[in-house]
Design a protein around this motif. Structure first.
Motif, mmCIF file in Angstrom:
data_model
loop_
_atom_site.group_PDB
_atom_site.id
_atom_site.type_symbol
_atom_site.label_atom_id
_atom_site.label_comp_id
_atom_site.label_asym_id
_atom_site.label_seq_id
_atom_site.Cartn_x
_atom_site.Cartn_y
_atom_site.Cartn_z
ATOM 1 N N ASP A 30 0.800 -1.223 0.000
ATOM 2 C CA ASP A 30 0.000 0.000 0.000
ATOM 3 C C ASP A 30 0.834 1.274 0.000
ATOM 4 O O ASP A 30 0.293 2.373 -0.158
ATOM 5 N N VAL A 97 -2.799 -0.708 -6.442
ATOM 6 C CA VAL A 97 -2.607 -0.159 -5.097
ATOM 7 C C VAL A 97 -3.788 0.755 -4.800
ATOM 8 O O VAL A 97 -4.134 1.599 -5.637
ATOM 9 N N PRO A 98 -4.450 0.642 -3.634
ATOM 10 C CA PRO A 98 -4.141 -0.270 -2.531
ATOM 11 C C PRO A 98 -4.466 -1.720 -2.877
ATOM 12 O O PRO A 98 -5.147 -2.005 -3.856
ATOM 13 N N CYS A 99 -3.956 -2.618 -2.031
ATOM 14 C CA CYS A 99 -4.141 -4.046 -2.262
ATOM 15 C C CYS A 99 -5.554 -4.474 -1.885
ATOM 16 O O CYS A 99 -6.347 -3.695 -1.342
#
Length: 369
Positions: A30, A97-99
């Protein structure tokens, strides 16, 4: 230039190195770190490591080296790069991103290549303060771009004294299997020349693209070798990877360039690999554009033998080029070992199993304790 502290913006991310290593991987993903933009992640890694009193930490640009100094008989390197390739552009891709999570599967850019490995390094730094071997942790920038920009290469030039070790492990994805050494790589531009003319009067010219046909025929007929090096079988490959020529739809082309890539076993030097390609394509105009030596398996030292025994699987060769070659050139035998499937690296849906990250950490922790 080396430094002992770094300038930071307000509110930079902090990493908890003692949490579950899969959750730590998510936190590392992230912090976006496209090549050339690793500073935020480097800041977070540096802060986390400086909080550990058993480590001596040095920063060089966006690369960090952290070392134990316990007087052990052996010193090993655990290394990994901080950067990733760009985010996917296809709508709906999950390697971003984010994961995100899907059960025990973690999706995100760098999940496989190689933030799972980076998280394992960080977890070991925090949870194994008195290993049975001294450890040098290396976190470096600019791995996914031109070799001249490599943070590991910069560390070698500017902080070589920090990198001495008996054995190295690069935590690139290997599905949790030791992959020894790596193939070398060399690239050429092979050019044919012609004579431009109007395509309605083609007999007035000479077609450079047609003249490239024998190049492609020789490459297509070439039988690549499998070479045993110190007990591991390395598969070679020699291919045209790009071709370009011509200026317009009604002009006979006066030049054509075929780009050729040879992945050669580590029994050869780049000079020997070049000689082989030039022999195959004799008679054509050739320019070498890039080359990197391979690395022998690195399994012939005591630390390697004990590590392979702890992993409990037969080692395999690494076909692609990795930075174990840089370590090998420094006289440090090295292998690849990390969580995740290397075939998923750079993919639009890059992902890694949480269980694989935990298993990688478990193996290394048992070996180091």
């Amino acid at each position: 230039m080396s430094r002992t502290s770094s300038a930071r913006g307000a509110g930079h991310s902090r990493l908890d190195l003692t949490q579950d290593v899969a959750l730590l991987t998510a936190a590392v993903i992230d912090i976006e770190s496209l090549s050339g933009h690793e500073a935020a992640l480097a800041d977070a890694v540096e802060d986390a490591l400086r909080a550990l009193p058993h480590l001596e930490v040095t920063r060089n640009g966006d690369s960090i080296v952290a070392r134990t100094s316990l007087g052990r008989a052996e010193r090993i390197i655990l290394a990994g790069h901080l950067d990733t390739v760009p985010l996917p552009t296809v709508a709906g891709s999950r390697g971003t991103v984010p994961c995100s999570w899907d059960g025990g599967m973690l999706y995100g850019r760098g999940a496989t290549d190689m933030k799972g490995g980076v998280a394992v390094q960080l977890a070991i730094a925090a949870t194994v303060p008195e290993p049975n071997k001294d450890i040098t942790f290396i976190f470096y920038d600019h791995e996914e771009v031109a070799a001249a920009k490599s943070g590991l290469g910069r560390l070698e030039r500017e902080n070589r004294e920090l990198l001495d070790a008996d054995f190295g492990i690069l935590l690139e994805p290997t599905n949790g299997t030791v992959e020894g050494g790596c193939n070398g790589t060399i690239r050429f531009e092979v050019t044919t020349r012609g004579l431009a003319a109007h395509s309605a009067r083609a007999w007035m010219g000479e077609n450079a693209i047609h003249a490239a046909a024998p190049i492609l025929a020789r490459l297509a007929a070439y039988a690549p070798s499998t070479v045993n090096v110190d007990g591991l079988d390395y598969r070679e490959s020699l291919n045209a990877v790009k071709i370009h020529g011509g200026t317009a739809g009604n002009v006979i082309p006066d030049a054509c360039v075929v780009e050729v890539n040879y992945r050669f076993a580590p029994d050869k030097t780049p000079a020997q690999a070049e000689e082989r390609v030039r022999e195959l394509l004799a008679g054509f105009e050739m320019v070498r554009t890039d080359s990197s030596a391979g690395a022998r398996p690195g399994l012939n030292v005591p630390a390697a033998a004990s590590f392979v025994a702890t992993v409990g699987k037969e080692p395999l060769p690494k076909y692609g080029w990795t930075d174990v070659a840089r370590l090998s050139e420094m006289g440090i035998p090295a292998v690849n070992f990390g969580p995740g499937d290397p075939l998923l690296a750079h993919s639009d849906n890059e992902h890694v199993l949480a269980a694989d990250i935990r298993a990688c950490l478990d193996v290394l922790t048992r070996w180091l304790k």
